[in-house]
Design a protein around this motif. Structure first.
Motif, PDB file in Angstrom:
ATOM      1  N   ALA A 184       0.840  -1.198   0.000  1.00  0.00           N
ATOM      2  CA  ALA A 184       0.000   0.000   0.000  1.00  0.00           C
ATOM      3  C   ALA A 184       0.875   1.248   0.000  1.00  0.00           C
ATOM      4  O   ALA A 184       2.092   1.178   0.205  1.00  0.00           O
ATOM      5  CB  ALA A 184      -0.920  -0.002   1.225  1.00  0.00           C
ATOM      6  N   ARG A 185       0.240   2.406  -0.232  1.00  0.00           N
ATOM      7  CA  ARG A 185       0.942   3.690  -0.125  1.00  0.00           C
ATOM      8  C   ARG A 185       0.695   4.210   1.285  1.00  0.00           C
ATOM      9  O   ARG A 185      -0.444   4.472   1.667  1.00  0.00           O
ATOM     10  CB  ARG A 185       0.438   4.674  -1.176  1.00  0.00           C
ATOM     11  N   VAL A 186       1.770   4.376   2.045  1.00  0.00           N
ATOM     12  CA  VAL A 186       1.651   4.578   3.487  1.00  0.00           C
ATOM     13  C   VAL A 186       2.352   5.855   3.924  1.00  0.00           C
ATOM     14  O   VAL A 186       3.449   6.180   3.458  1.00  0.00           O
ATOM     15  CB  VAL A 186       2.256   3.380   4.252  1.00  0.00           C
ATOM     16  N   THR A 187       1.699   6.567   4.840  1.00  0.00           N
ATOM     17  CA  THR A 187       2.288   7.727   5.501  1.00  0.00           C
ATOM     18  C   THR A 187       2.197   7.525   7.001  1.00  0.00           C
ATOM     19  O   THR A 187       1.164   7.087   7.516  1.00  0.00           O
ATOM     20  CB  THR A 187       1.550   9.028   5.128  1.00  0.00           C
ATOM     21  N   ILE A 188       3.300   7.832   7.696  1.00  0.00           N
ATOM     22  CA  ILE A 188       3.296   7.882   9.161  1.00  0.00           C
ATOM     23  C   ILE A 188       2.901   9.297   9.563  1.00  0.00           C
ATOM     24  O   ILE A 188       3.500  10.272   9.094  1.00  0.00           O
ATOM     25  CB  ILE A 188       4.697   7.571   9.732  1.00  0.00           C
ATOM     26  N   ALA A 189       1.902   9.419  10.418  1.00  0.00           N
ATOM     27  CA  ALA A 189       1.480  10.726  10.922  1.00  0.00           C
ATOM     28  C   ALA A 189       1.798  10.793  12.408  1.00  0.00           C
ATOM     29  O   ALA A 189       1.317   9.973  13.188  1.00  0.00           O
ATOM     30  CB  ALA A 189      -0.011  10.933  10.697  1.00  0.00           C
ATOM     31  N   SER A 190       2.630  11.753  12.797  1.00  0.00           N
ATOM     32  CA  SER A 190       3.027  11.882  14.204  1.00  0.00           C
ATOM     33  C   SER A 190       3.080  13.358  14.573  1.00  0.00           C
ATOM     34  O   SER A 190       3.287  14.219  13.723  1.00  0.00           O
ATOM     35  CB  SER A 190       4.385  11.229  14.444  1.00  0.00           C
ATOM     36  N   ARG A 191       2.903  13.630  15.867  1.00  0.00           N
ATOM     37  CA  ARG A 191       2.912  15.027  16.314  1.00  0.00           C
ATOM     38  C   ARG A 191       4.320  15.603  16.346  1.00  0.00           C
ATOM     39  O   ARG A 191       4.518  16.784  16.121  1.00  0.00           O
ATOM     40  CB  ARG A 191       2.255  15.127  17.695  1.00  0.00           C
ATOM     41  N   ALA A 192       5.294  14.770  16.655  1.00  0.00           N
ATOM     42  CA  ALA A 192       6.684  15.221  16.716  1.00  0.00           C
ATOM     43  C   ALA A 192       7.508  14.445  15.694  1.00  0.00           C
ATOM     44  O   ALA A 192       7.109  13.348  15.275  1.00  0.00           O
ATOM     45  CB  ALA A 192       7.246  14.998  18.125  1.00  0.00           C
ATOM     46  N   PRO A 193       8.637  14.989  15.270  1.00  0.00           N
ATOM     47  CA  PRO A 193       9.494  14.257  14.325  1.00  0.00           C
ATOM     48  C   PRO A 193       9.915  12.912  14.902  1.00  0.00           C
ATOM     49  O   PRO A 193      10.055  12.747  16.111  1.00  0.00           O
ATOM     50  CB  PRO A 193      10.706  15.198  14.166  1.00  0.00           C
ATOM     51  N   LEU A 194      10.106  11.953  14.022  1.00  0.00           N
ATOM     52  CA  LEU A 194      10.543  10.629  14.445  1.00  0.00           C
ATOM     53  C   LEU A 194      12.011  10.673  14.844  1.00  0.00           C
ATOM     54  O   LEU A 194      12.833  11.324  14.183  1.00  0.00           O
ATOM     55  CB  LEU A 194      10.345   9.619  13.310  1.00  0.00           C
ATOM     56  N   LEU A 220      15.137   4.404  37.239  1.00  0.00           N
ATOM     57  CA  LEU A 220      15.121   5.698  36.554  1.00  0.00           C
ATOM     58  C   LEU A 220      13.707   6.205  36.315  1.00  0.00           C
ATOM     59  O   LEU A 220      13.519   7.200  35.631  1.00  0.00           O
ATOM     60  CB  LEU A 220      15.784   5.548  35.176  1.00  0.00           C
ATOM     61  N   SER A 221      12.706   5.509  36.850  1.00  0.00           N
ATOM     62  CA  SER A 221      11.346   5.638  36.350  1.00  0.00           C
ATOM     63  C   SER A 221      10.870   7.078  36.187  1.00  0.00           C
ATOM     64  O   SER A 221      10.489   7.492  35.095  1.00  0.00           O
ATOM     65  CB  SER A 221      10.384   4.872  37.246  1.00  0.00           C
ATOM     66  N   THR A 222      10.875   7.854  37.253  1.00  0.00           N
ATOM     67  CA  THR A 222      10.291   9.194  37.184  1.00  0.00           C
ATOM     68  C   THR A 222      11.078  10.090  36.244  1.00  0.00           C
ATOM     69  O   THR A 222      10.510  10.764  35.370  1.00  0.00           O
ATOM     70  CB  THR A 222      10.249   9.833  38.578  1.00  0.00           C
ATOM     71  N   PHE A 223      12.401  10.106  36.370  1.00  0.00           N
ATOM     72  CA  PHE A 223      13.220  10.960  35.518  1.00  0.00           C
ATOM     73  C   PHE A 223      13.061  10.565  34.056  1.00  0.00           C
ATOM     74  O   PHE A 223      12.855  11.408  33.189  1.00  0.00           O
ATOM     75  CB  PHE A 223      14.692  10.863  35.920  1.00  0.00           C
ATOM     76  N   TRP A 224      13.149   9.249  33.780  1.00  0.00           N
ATOM     77  CA  TRP A 224      13.099   8.783  32.403  1.00  0.00           C
ATOM     78  C   TRP A 224      11.757   9.124  31.760  1.00  0.00           C
ATOM     79  O   TRP A 224      11.685   9.594  30.634  1.00  0.00           O
ATOM     80  CB  TRP A 224      13.334   7.272  32.368  1.00  0.00           C
ATOM     81  N   GLU A 225      10.679   8.888  32.493  1.00  0.00           N
ATOM     82  CA  GLU A 225       9.354   9.115  31.944  1.00  0.00           C
ATOM     83  C   GLU A 225       9.142  10.584  31.614  1.00  0.00           C
ATOM     84  O   GLU A 225       8.500  10.927  30.624  1.00  0.00           O
ATOM     85  CB  GLU A 225       8.300   8.636  32.939  1.00  0.00           C
ATOM     86  N   ARG A 226       9.700  11.466  32.427  1.00  0.00           N
ATOM     87  CA  ARG A 226       9.439  12.880  32.235  1.00  0.00           C
ATOM     88  C   ARG A 226      10.401  13.556  31.266  1.00  0.00           C
ATOM     89  O   ARG A 226      10.052  14.549  30.635  1.00  0.00           O
ATOM     90  CB  ARG A 226       9.516  13.595  33.587  1.00  0.00           C
ATOM     91  N   HIS A 227      11.622  13.024  31.170  1.00  0.00           N
ATOM     92  CA  HIS A 227      12.651  13.781  30.451  1.00  0.00           C
ATOM     93  C   HIS A 227      13.229  13.079  29.224  1.00  0.00           C
ATOM     94  O   HIS A 227      13.780  13.758  28.360  1.00  0.00           O
ATOM     95  CB  HIS A 227      13.804  14.123  31.399  1.00  0.00           C
ATOM     96  N   ALA A 228      13.143  11.776  29.147  1.00  0.00           N
ATOM     97  CA  ALA A 228      13.775  11.104  28.012  1.00  0.00           C
ATOM     98  C   ALA A 228      12.946  11.308  26.746  1.00  0.00           C
ATOM     99  O   ALA A 228      11.737  11.107  26.755  1.00  0.00           O
ATOM    100  CB  ALA A 228      13.905   9.611  28.297  1.00  0.00           C
ATOM    101  N   PRO A 229      13.574  11.712  25.640  1.00  0.00           N
ATOM    102  CA  PRO A 229      12.828  11.872  24.395  1.00  0.00           C
ATOM    103  C   PRO A 229      12.413  10.512  23.842  1.00  0.00           C
ATOM    104  O   PRO A 229      13.122   9.527  23.989  1.00  0.00           O
ATOM    105  CB  PRO A 229      13.846  12.555  23.470  1.00  0.00           C
ATOM    106  N   THR A 230      11.242  10.483  23.216  1.00  0.00           N
ATOM    107  CA  THR A 230      10.763   9.243  22.624  1.00  0.00           C
ATOM    108  C   THR A 230      11.593   8.933  21.385  1.00  0.00           C
ATOM    109  O   THR A 230      11.784   9.776  20.518  1.00  0.00           O
ATOM    110  CB  THR A 230       9.285   9.376  22.231  1.00  0.00           C
ATOM    111  N   ALA A 231      12.095   7.711  21.309  1.00  0.00           N
ATOM    112  CA  ALA A 231      12.884   7.299  20.156  1.00  0.00           C
ATOM    113  C   ALA A 231      12.583   5.841  19.845  1.00  0.00           C
ATOM    114  O   ALA A 231      12.266   5.057  20.727  1.00  0.00           O
ATOM    115  CB  ALA A 231      14.375   7.496  20.420  1.00  0.00           C
TER     116      ALA A 231
END
Length: 365
Positions: A184-194, A220-231
């Motif tokens: 198929a012809r596919v586009t990823i739609a996301s709010r922030a850049p991948l 690392l739970s609290t720090f990681w959840e709040r500050h780590a960028p999604t990758a």
């Protein structure tokens, strides 16, 4: 009367079971489904772990086969089934928990089948992958195409020749989009850049480096959840798909139209199917009577220990202790970690009434 009841017999519940068994406690696992495999049978056919088999094991039983390969969904299902059999874990299937009540000294658990259980302590191990989170966009009810959550996606063939949007920026979104791009012809739609991280660094999988440095064992739970960028961990398939033009990425559309979507530049595009790879909501409603959840239905806990209800523990929550807490490789260490407070609680609850009340009061504080 059980020492402990474990709600859920997926990867988190099975890890809890083996640790409880090793501790010599009297316990049972209550599983809503027909087998001790959790949510795994409901994922798409080609789902592949992003951690090698070497780092995808539960306590006491290595994942079989080549330790450097990345297991598929069906391999995980078979492993979980064999894990329950290997340790002869007392799994009660078709036992969906609907309600938990608390008396002065124990929990009463009621299932949809009408069976009741009693236990001195409780481990909620239903994990974060139960209820699909499906966002609502303006005009969604007017759209004539197909809308589904990634939990309902199985294989690419039904989308042959279609124009498809995959909404999301995580592993599932990328795996599904790359697979669909074959037909198929596919586009990823996301709010922030991948954002991508390489799967292998200096010739070794990144999970090896996390293990070697202790990163996956450090709370690392609290720090990681709040500050780590999604990758997204790139196995070498994702970025080439964009570079070769098989996939494109755009900012999430503004609204649906009858025939498709309206992008932020006010350009309308016809679309056949939209797949939301937008995660899940926790399935903890059965704890509502305990006052154990916040206004959003999230567990009020720290490191897997309830902050409101003595004797209640959690396994499989995202970022419960580390970034790996909701994964095959993370639930084992988390299960071991909650054993100390759980066993201490059982000692307290079995003590004299005066000592029990004094100690429980200090626990609540």
């Amino acid at each position: 009367m059980f020492d402990t009841l474990v709600i859920g017999a997926g990867q988190a519940g099975l890890a809890a079971g083996s640790v409880l068994q090793k501790a010599g406690l009297h316990f049972a696992l209550l599983e809503a489904g027909a087998s001790p495999t959790g949510s795994w049978p409901h994922y798409y056919d080609s789902l592949t772990l992003f951690s090698p088999a070497r780092f995808s094991s539960l306590p006491g039983l290595p994942f079989p086969g080549d330790p450097e390969r990345y297991p598929y969904r069906d391999e995980v299902i078979a492993y979980l089934q064999s894990y329950a059999q290997h340790f002869h874990l007392p799994v009660h299937v078709q036992s969906r928990v609907e309600r938990v009540q608390r008396t002065e000294q124990y929990f009463r658990v009621e299932t949809a089948a009408g069976t009741s259980y009693e236990a001195l302590s409780l481990i909620a191990a239903t994990g974060p992958f139960q209820h699909p989170s499906l966002p609502q966009f303006p005009g969604q009810d007017l759209f004539k195409g197909q809308i589904l959550h990634s939990s309902a996606y199985r294989r690419p063939e039904p989308f042959q020749g279609q124009r498809v949007l995959v909404v999301g920026a995580g592993e599932s979104a990328l795996q599904i989009a790359v697979e669909l791009a074959q037909v198929a012809r596919v586009t990823i739609a996301s709010r922030a850049p991948l954002r991508f991280r390489p799967q292998r660094v200096l010739g070794r999988d990144i999970h090896f480096w996390a293990w070697l440095t202790g990163l996956d064992r450090f709370p690392l739970s609290t720090f990681w959840e709040r500050h780590a960028p999604t990758a997204v961990i790139d196995t070498g398939r994702y970025q080439p798909a964009f570079q070769e033009g098989r996939l494109e990425r755009r900012v999430v559309f503004d609204r649906f139209t009858a025939e498709g979507v309206m992008w932020e530049d006010e350009q309308e595009e016809p679309i056949d199917s939209v797949i939301f790879a937008t995660g899940y909501r926790h399935n903890l409603g059965f704890l509502a009577d305990l006052g154990a959840l916040d206004a959003d239905g999230q567990a009020v806990q720290k490191m897997g220990v309830s902050l409101t209800t003595p004797g209640l523990y959690y396994l499989g929550l995202e970022f419960q202790r580390t970034f790996a807490s909701a994964t095959l490789r993370g639930v084992g260490p988390d299960a071991i970690a909650i054993m100390k407070p759980l066993r201490r609680y059982l000692q307290i609850i079995r003590s004299s009434p005066r000592e029990r009340e004094t100690t429980l009061a200090s626990v609540r504080r």
